[in-house]
Scaffold this motif. Structure first.
Motif, PDB file in Angstrom:
ATOM      1  N   VAL A 410       0.860  -1.185   0.000  1.00 27.10           N
ATOM      2  CA  VAL A 410       0.000   0.000   0.000  1.00 27.10           C
ATOM      3  C   VAL A 410       0.891   1.227   0.000  1.00 27.10           C
ATOM      4  CG1 VAL A 410      -1.927   1.157   1.129  1.00 27.10           C
ATOM      5  CG2 VAL A 410      -1.663  -1.315   1.374  1.00 27.10           C
ATOM      6  N   HIS A 435      -3.872  -2.657  -8.283  1.00 25.69           N
ATOM      7  CA  HIS A 435      -5.292  -2.578  -7.920  1.00 25.69           C
ATOM      8  C   HIS A 435      -5.611  -1.110  -7.649  1.00 25.69           C
ATOM      9  CE1 HIS A 435      -9.157  -3.906  -6.429  1.00 25.69           C
ATOM     10  NE2 HIS A 435      -8.954  -3.265  -5.291  1.00 25.69           N
ATOM     11  N   HIS A 436      -5.928  -0.390  -8.706  1.00 27.31           N
ATOM     12  CA  HIS A 436      -6.161   1.045  -8.579  1.00 27.31           C
ATOM     13  C   HIS A 436      -6.933   1.524  -9.796  1.00 27.31           C
ATOM     14  CE1 HIS A 436      -5.532   5.215  -7.480  1.00 27.31           C
ATOM     15  NE2 HIS A 436      -5.017   5.461  -8.670  1.00 27.31           N
ATOM     16  N   ARG A 440     -10.662  -0.890 -11.783  1.00 25.65           N
ATOM     17  CA  ARG A 440      -9.938  -1.969 -11.102  1.00 25.65           C
ATOM     18  C   ARG A 440     -10.840  -3.189 -10.948  1.00 25.65           C
ATOM     19  NH1 ARG A 440     -11.207   1.943  -7.395  1.00 25.65           N
ATOM     20  NH2 ARG A 440     -12.345   1.330  -5.501  1.00 25.65           N
ATOM     21  N   THR A 458      -1.501  -1.174  -4.354  1.00 25.65           N
ATOM     22  CA  THR A 458      -2.718  -0.379  -4.224  1.00 25.65           C
ATOM     23  C   THR A 458      -2.392   0.878  -3.448  1.00 25.65           C
ATOM     24  OG1 THR A 458      -5.084  -0.485  -3.706  1.00 25.65           O
ATOM     25  CG2 THR A 458      -3.577  -1.376  -2.058  1.00 25.65           C
ATOM     26  N   THR A 459      -3.352   1.775  -3.335  1.00 30.96           N
ATOM     27  CA  THR A 459      -3.150   3.040  -2.646  1.00 30.96           C
ATOM     28  C   THR A 459      -3.920   3.056  -1.334  1.00 30.96           C
ATOM     29  OG1 THR A 459      -5.044   4.104  -3.706  1.00 30.96           O
ATOM     30  CG2 THR A 459      -2.931   4.196  -4.877  1.00 30.96           C
ATOM     31  N   VAL A 462      -7.698   3.559  -1.865  1.00 28.04           N
ATOM     32  CA  VAL A 462      -8.379   2.351  -2.350  1.00 28.04           C
ATOM     33  C   VAL A 462      -8.434   1.304  -1.241  1.00 28.04           C
ATOM     34  CG1 VAL A 462      -8.225   0.424  -3.984  1.00 28.04           C
ATOM     35  CG2 VAL A 462      -7.811   2.754  -4.763  1.00 28.04           C
ATOM     36  N   ASP A 466     -11.857  -0.394  -0.443  1.00 26.08           N
ATOM     37  CA  ASP A 466     -12.003  -1.829  -0.735  1.00 26.08           C
ATOM     38  C   ASP A 466     -11.552  -2.676   0.453  1.00 26.08           C
ATOM     39  OD1 ASP A 466     -12.707  -0.825  -3.151  1.00 26.08           O
ATOM     40  OD2 ASP A 466     -11.115  -1.766  -4.309  1.00 26.08           O
TER      41      ASP A 466
END
Length: 829
Positions: A410, A435-436, A440, A458-459, A462, A466
């Motif tokens: 992350v 995953h962004h 996505r 991912t961020t 997100v 999520d």
């Protein structure tokens, strides 16, 4: 009003009200009746009514009484001294041999103890006279602080003042010529524990025996632990130990280097005296600690690794608990508790699939992360900016077995592209899934993509949105890059990433403590949940003593507690990296133009006029608004006025910036320009591109990921643009911009950690040239005055330096006037 100001104002009012409610029934008889001026004053201090009315003569009488009380409390040029003398060995009766075959003895110390009085100079404590000489030959008393009219009267007055603080001295004062006071062991112990600190704090001279407060004069505990794996072996990576794993243990009780058994402790407890002479040394015996020692010796069994770490590294904090002198364990747990694990471990070579070369300190960092992973423990990789945290992690990822499962990483949105590029460069065999974005994968496609990947990027935003989907995956490892993003433990994204299931957790940050110790708690709560206890107890045990009171012992205890789980190396340490070029930091004073000075004075005058009639949240908001406007004026009048007017010739900072860029561009070099104001960054970009006839890049929070990556690539290329303007928040972390060897902070954020992060975009591995860092400050303005305050606090021990400007709102009007007023010489001639 600002939320922080609103909360602070409410807490002020609530705390004051709670204190007054608690004190409402206090007996004021000692202070005077309520119909006297003293009684009215005390009532106003403690009751619901915060003011009282009195005639001028009564107020003068109150002032005189307070002045007299203060003189009496503080003392004069000479002061009484108190020296505690322990009994001589031959004066102590009834030696008790604990073990007949052992020559060591325990001797009950019932007396006589003695406090000897004296008189000494308040300014030069070495000038000292015993009370006996004062009474028998006052004419021979040397001048302790100029001539004394009557040393005897001075001594009596001082002893009387001390007696009010420590009433047990009254027995000696009943004699005409007091020279000292005899005590039994309990009385001596009360003086050591309670009386001496009170007298010392009041300014009296206090001399205690040298053994007092030595660790060897108190009982302590040693813990011997044994892991459930064989000594010298490391548990399998898939299993590990973990903070919840159990270890066998047994306790020992020791006095200094000598161990005591159950019989000896029981004999000591039977003496029922607080001070004894044991094996030739004086020892303080606390009944609760003796009982605790007996319980420890009679206990054995198992405890968790987390409890073992807390006992071994933080020591006992309760007054009725024995301090833990030492904790030893076998195998890898012993290495963990020994400290300096990173330097004790054999550096680990990266696997063949890693396409790169690690420096020695990076190989040690890889070994450290693998070591913690083998124990099932998490860690914080807190290497200085630019020391290559990314490549150390990629080497760790590359070493994972094929069936280990995916790693979730992350990071801020600005770093996703950087991780993709670095993974492709150093670990081309690593399967990476991002995953962004709005498109996505979700549902079954998400599960398929995750299980087909080795590394999922991912961020933070997100991860919060999520959270349920990400928490449904049994992650092999979760890594947080720029982990200061979860420094506020109560935010949605912090709670989301803490809930992710993983066998191994790593937090990556160059600034584990940005503003307050709660930052460290939040990050450690992710890496090793529960290690530092609940947030409330951490605040009481560590944050308050360290941040408010500068408690060095508590800070050292916290360092020991977190040390095995935090790896921090600095670029300035030549033993870590010797080929990084020099960094030169300088503060550049810029004069104001006449236009800037006129606007500055007008803003200050307006604030000072309005602040007289404002208070509370309105006052705080006014001060913060004034601060912002003054900083804008110091940058450029056009930033304050927002009138789209021309920029040349109206700002001392802009003139100095143009001079610097002339030299930089003439030398064929590149520069980064940081400002906290995106609107001013846009103004700089337009003006500088026109002034120098070159393209100027501008990165701010509104720039998308693809454009951001393109800017970085172009700037890093040899023939790319030479000037890069960045807003501090958007460009201050995660970017590698080593093509620049000049950094200019056009305006100040006043948080050293944030400024250093921005500077380290250029000052990091890969930089081959000396980096020059210039920090602009407008001379004679609030900028220069606050910069000096920050410089005075810029040492690592004071790692909390407030990230904002809220503290300024609490200054008095006189202090604000001094802070904001423009100094002479600030305007360019």
């Amino acid at each position: 009003p600002a939320p922080g100001a609103l909360v602070a104002d409410a807490l002020d009012a609530l705390t004051d009200a709670a204190a007054r409610a608690a004190l409402a029934d206090v007996d004021l008889a000692r202070g005077g009746r309520r119909d006297t001026v003293v009684g009215c004053w005390l009532t106003a201090l403690t009751g619901p009514a915060r003011e009282f009315t009195a005639a001028p003569d009564a107020l003068r009488a109150l002032r005189a009484e307070l002045d007299a009380w203060q003189r009496d409390a503080v003392g004069g040029a000479v002061r009484a001294s108190f020296r505690l003398v322990e009994p001589e060995p031959e004066e102590i009766a009834d030696p008790l041999v604990v073990v007949p075959a052992d020559p060591a003895t325990v001797v009950a110390a019932d007396g006589p103890w003695r406090i000897e009085f004296g008189l000494q100079s308040a300014d030069e404590p070495g000038l000292h006279v015993d009370a006996g000489q004062v009474w028998r030959a006052p004419e021979t008393v040397p001048a302790l602080a100029g001539p004394l009219d009557s040393p005897q009267e001075a001594l009596l007055a001082e002893l009387g003042r001390a007696g009010r603080l420590w009433p047990e001295l009254d027995a000696a004062l009943r004699t005409a010529t007091p020279e000292g006071l005899e005590l039994d062991a309990e009385g001596a112990h009360r003086f050591l524990r309670d009386g001496a600190p009170v007298l010392h704090a009041a300014g009296f001279g206090v001399l205690l025996p040298s053994w007092w407060r030595r660790p060897s004069a108190r009982l302590g505990a040693r813990l011997r632990a044994r892991g459930r794996t064989a000594p010298g072996t490391v548990a399998a990576t898939s299993g590990g130990v973990g903070l919840d794993a159990l270890v066998d243990y047994r306790w020992e009780v020791a006095l200094g280097d000598e161990t005591l058994d159950v019989d000896e402790l029981a004999t000591l407890a039977a003496l029922k005296t607080p001070l004894v002479r044991l094996r030739g040394r004086w020892v303080e015996l606390d009944p609760k600690r003796l009982a605790a020692g007996l319980r420890l010796l009679r206990s054995a069994g198992e405890l968790t690794v987390a409890d073992l770490v807390r006992l071994g590294l933080a020591e006992g904090d309760r007054p009725d608990a024995l301090p833990v002198l030492e904790v030893t364990a076998d195998g890898p747990l012993g290495d963990l508790l020994a400290g300096e694990v990173e330097r004790r471990l054999t550096p680990l070579d990266p696997p063949p699939t890693f396409k790169g070369t690690l420096r020695p300190y990076q190989r040690r960092g890889l070994a450290w992360m693998a070591f913690l992973q083998s124990l099932g423990l998490g860690g914080i990789l807190a290497d200085d900016m630019g020391l290559g945290k990314t490549v150390q992690l990629l080497a760790l990822f590359a070493a994972d077995p094929a069936d280990a499962g995916p790693t979730l990483l992350v990071c801020p949105m600005s770093l996703v592209g950087n991780w993709q590029r670095e993974a492709a460069r150093f670990t081309p065999g690593l399967r990476v899934h991002v995953h962004h974005g709005a498109d996505r994968a979700r549902g079954a496609p998400f599960e398929d993509a995750v299980h087909a990947a080795d590394l999922v990027l991912t961020t933070y935003s997100v991860a919060a949105r999520d959270a349920v989907a990400l928490a449904s995956v049994a992650w092999h490892r979760v890594v947080l890059d720029e982990a200061q993003a979860i420094k506020n433990a109560s935010t949605r994204q912090a709670e989301a990433v803490r809930s992710l299931p993983a066998r191994h957790r790593i937090a990556v940050t160059g600034t584990p403590v940005e503003n307050r110790l709660a930052d460290l708690w939040s990050i450690m709560q992710f890496a090793n949940p529960g290690l530092l206890g609940p947030a409330s107890s951490f605040k009481q045990s560590y944050a308050v003593p360290i941040e408010r009171h500068g408690d060095a012992a508590t800070a050292a205890r916290l360092r020991r507690m977190t040390g095995p789980f935090v790896l921090r190396r600095l670029k300035t340490d030549s033993s870590i990296i010797s080929d990084l070029p020099e960094k030169l930091e300088m503060e550049v004073l810029c004069n104001l133009t006449a236009e800037q000075a006129a606007l500055y004075r007008a803003i200050v005058d307006d604030m000072l006029a309005r602040i007289e009639s404002s208070d509370g949240m309105e006052r705080r908001g006014l001060v913060l608004a004034t601060m912002t406007r003054l900083k804008q004026v110091c940058n450029h009048p056009a930033q304050l006025l927002r009138d789209g007017s021309a920029l040349p010739g109206r700002s001392g900072k802009l003139d100095r910036l143009e001079e610097i860029l002339d030299e930089v561009l003439a030398a064929g070099e590149k520069a980064l320009l940081f400002t906290q104001y995106a609107e001013f960054g846009a103004m700089l970009r337009g003006h500088l591109s026109a002034r120098f006839g070159r393209e100027v890049l501008f990165l701010h929070g509104g720039v998308g990921k693809a454009d951001r990556d393109t800017m970085v690539t172009r700037f890093q290329s040899p023939d790319g643009p030479a000037v890069f303007v960045l807003s501090l928040k958007a460009g201050g972390t995660g970017l590698t911009l080593t093509a620049a060897n000049h950094v200019v902070h056009v305006d100040r954020w006043w948080n050293p950690a944030v400024e250093d992060q921005a500077t380290d975009r250029a000052f990091r591995i890969g930089q081959r040239r000396r980096v020059q860092v210039r920090k602009f400050v407008s001379a004679g303005t609030v900028e220069e005055k606050v910069a000096q305050m920050i410089a005075d606090k810029r040492h690592l021990a004071a790692s909390v330096v407030g990230g904002g400007e809220q503290w300024i709102t609490e200054l008095s009007t006189a202090q604000l006037r001094e802070l904001f007023t423009l100094e002479a010489g600030a305007v360019a001639e």
